[in-house]
Design an enzyme around this catalytic site. Structure first.
Site, PDB file in Angstrom:
ATOM      1  N   ARG B 217       0.836  -1.212   0.076  1.00  0.00           N
ATOM      2  CA  ARG B 217       0.138  -0.154  -0.179  1.00  0.00           C
ATOM      3  C   ARG B 217       0.764   1.421   0.011  1.00  0.00           C
ATOM      4  O   ARG B 217       1.872   1.204   0.668  1.00  0.00           O
ATOM      5  CB  ARG B 217      -0.806   0.104   1.298  1.00  0.00           C
ATOM      6  CG  ARG B 217      -2.128  -0.997   1.194  1.00  0.00           C
ATOM      7  CD  ARG B 217      -3.025  -0.631   0.344  1.00  0.00           C
ATOM      8  NE  ARG B 217      -4.358  -1.196   0.229  1.00  0.00           N
ATOM      9  CZ  ARG B 217      -4.327  -2.336  -0.775  1.00  0.00           C
ATOM     10  NH1 ARG B 217      -3.480  -2.561  -1.392  1.00  0.00           N
ATOM     11  NH2 ARG B 217      -5.637  -3.008  -0.913  1.00  0.00           N
ATOM     12  N   GLU B 246      -2.903   7.962  -4.158  1.00  0.00           N
ATOM     13  CA  GLU B 246      -2.958   7.254  -5.263  1.00  0.00           C
ATOM     14  C   GLU B 246      -4.567   7.370  -5.726  1.00  0.00           C
ATOM     15  O   GLU B 246      -5.473   7.504  -4.927  1.00  0.00           O
ATOM     16  CB  GLU B 246      -2.982   5.636  -4.686  1.00  0.00           C
ATOM     17  CG  GLU B 246      -3.173   4.690  -5.939  1.00  0.00           C
ATOM     18  CD  GLU B 246      -2.834   3.250  -5.415  1.00  0.00           C
ATOM     19  OE1 GLU B 246      -1.847   2.849  -4.914  1.00  0.00           O
ATOM     20  OE2 GLU B 246      -3.547   2.546  -5.911  1.00  0.00           O
ATOM     21  N   HIS B 265      -0.620   0.294  -9.788  1.00  0.00           N
ATOM     22  CA  HIS B 265      -1.706  -0.703  -8.994  1.00  0.00           C
ATOM     23  C   HIS B 265      -1.987  -1.968 -10.006  1.00  0.00           C
ATOM     24  O   HIS B 265      -3.135  -2.132  -9.924  1.00  0.00           O
ATOM     25  CB  HIS B 265      -2.631   0.078  -8.357  1.00  0.00           C
ATOM     26  CG  HIS B 265      -2.875  -0.863  -7.061  1.00  0.00           C
ATOM     27  ND1 HIS B 265      -3.428  -0.230  -5.729  1.00  0.00           N
ATOM     28  CD2 HIS B 265      -2.920  -2.036  -6.841  1.00  0.00           C
ATOM     29  CE1 HIS B 265      -3.403  -1.146  -5.122  1.00  0.00           C
ATOM     30  NE2 HIS B 265      -3.156  -2.200  -5.403  1.00  0.00           N
TER      31      HIS B 265
END
Lengths: 304, 304
Positions: B217, B246, B265
């Site tokens: 993360r 993000e 991602h």
């Protein structure tokens, strides 16, 4: 048993480590005029070898530094034993081949140059179909690295000698092996038979989602045919550690194509390679001293 | 035994495959008002779940789609059993982590955008020292993929439960594990303890040739500290599949830094993931029908 007299020539940045390797192998570093063997330190200057061969009247063995010996082909003869770096660079090159496979499958060709958060895309190398051309040292090491990936791997080689965990077929069956591949890896020696093996015809057999990875020699691929195939999206992309011409000149269309990854022949960098070459030289000098068979013999007739 | 009634909500591009999975697991797709369980199809719209929870008076179990459940934290309660995609995406994410390691070590960050033949450089992942933070599913899969690489691997986790083929240490020993690493891989869950674990202090412990890879993360890393460390070459580079914020906004300095690789991602893309999620849903519906323990339970107290 006298220590064999060995010339380490020409003087290059590799000389110190190779002199150490010769001595560690039990050799005595000597002038070319007296030497029984020549360790060639400079793949960059093959043409200089002619003088050393002419002056080395006692030479019985010549050790070349790289696995590919194309620049030295004009000097090969049957009067000496020739050995090369065959096999010793296989591990780092296999590592790079796997890195290029992943880079292509995971879209690094478009993500790395990006300056914005793009849409997700990518394929898994896990569970995929890989076809490898060539069954030598790089392939063996690549098979070891790919063992945990649950890939279905087909190896295409001249003779269908088995390799653990893969289907091995001969060159006649190449078309079917290209058609079913998610990626095709070139890891074969450059010979008259394999030069230009990837051309518009063989590229046309590949799936449009497939990647081509070349860690062997640029001349395996007809560059103009590959450029056209990438332009027309005949295949998804190409990751090339070797090119034809090499170095690829500035302004070549491949540089600007998003679906082409080019690395400057770094499967094995000089810094990685000198360590591996020094170990091979040490072993071969020890074998030479004992009259044993040398590692990495060049097949002068087959010219590789 | 009656087929359990299961809602598959909200309508999304994942609905068809998850409806099929529910039926394959022996469930009966039902309206939320009647459903005993809710399969949540849309990680993109966590806020919609409040209405479904309010209307699902018979709900006993809620299946969330992703492994990370941060967006759903406000809705967690002890009145329902909560499960998530924990573990199912580990294989593709581990694959991507290995790809990012190789991309960094082999210089793809500078070679991919290049339009000219550069000097050789690069390090071997083979035989290197890797430190992995986190001992969960991604780490287990990454260890499997790294098995042939002869790496010395240190896993840092909360409790020093052993993992085959590696040294496992606890968080107190993190500094030493960072200092000896050629690469540090973040593969841990985001909790209050792990948020911001990579900051100027921990980055300063890493070797200047080392790469940081984050497939966990973005919030594990203090982005400004990383940006400064990359600018000052405190470490060699960072390969980030997750960022904070993000998505990383346009114009962020990390986009233009050559020693930073950013992927959006994609360790597990939606297309890779739906296949894996459908399989998990099928298994969990079958378990739910039989009153068995469900896979991927959320620890509501620890909030992951």
């Amino acid at each position: 048993m006298d220590a064999p007299k060995i010339a380490v020539e020409p003087k290059s940045w590799r000389s110190d480590e190779l002199v150490t390797a010769v001595e560690a192998g039990g050799g005595l570093v000597a002038d070319i005029a007296e030497a029984e063997a020549l360790i060639w330190t400079a793949p960059e200057t093959p043409n200089l070898i002619a003088d050393f061969l002419a002056n080395g009247n006692n030479l019985r063995w010549i050790q070349l530094p790289y696995a590919g010996i194309e620049p030295f082909l004009p000097y090969l003869d049957n009067d000496h034993i020739w050995t090369c770096g065959k096999g010793i660079y296989a591990r780092p090159v296999a590592e790079h081949a796997l890195g290029l496979l992943l880079a292509g499958f995971r879209g690094l060709n478009s993500y790395v140059p990006a300056s914005t958060w793009q849409q997700p895309k990518g394929r898994n190398l896990l569970d995929s179909h890989i076809t490898i051309l060539g069954g030598g040292g790089i392939t063996e090491e690549l098979l070891t690295l790919l063992a945990p990936w649950n890939c279905e791997i087909t190896v295409v080689r001249r003779h269908a000698r088995p390799l653990a965990g893969t289907v091995v077929i001969t060159t006649e069956e190449l078309p079917a092996a290209l058609a079913k591949a998610d990626a095709v890896v070139l890891a074969l020696a450059l010979t008259d038979e394999t030069r230009g093996i990837i051309h518009s015809g063989t590229l046309g057999l590949m799936a449009d989602h497939a990647w081509l990875v070349n860690v062997a020699r640029g001349e395996h691929v007809i560059t103009d045919d590959l450029t056209a195939a990438l332009n027309q999206k005949v295949i998804a992309g190409a990751a090339l550690d070797v090119t034809d011409p090499e170095p690829l000149p500035n302004g070549h269309p491949l540089w600007e194509m998003e679906n082409c990854i080019i690395t400057p022949h770094i499967g094995n960098t000089p810094e990685m390679g000198i360590i591996l070459l020094a170990e091979r030289v040490k072993q071969n000098v020890a074998r030479f001293a004992k009259g044993e068979e040398l590692l990495g013999p060049v097949n002068v007739d087959l010219r590789y």
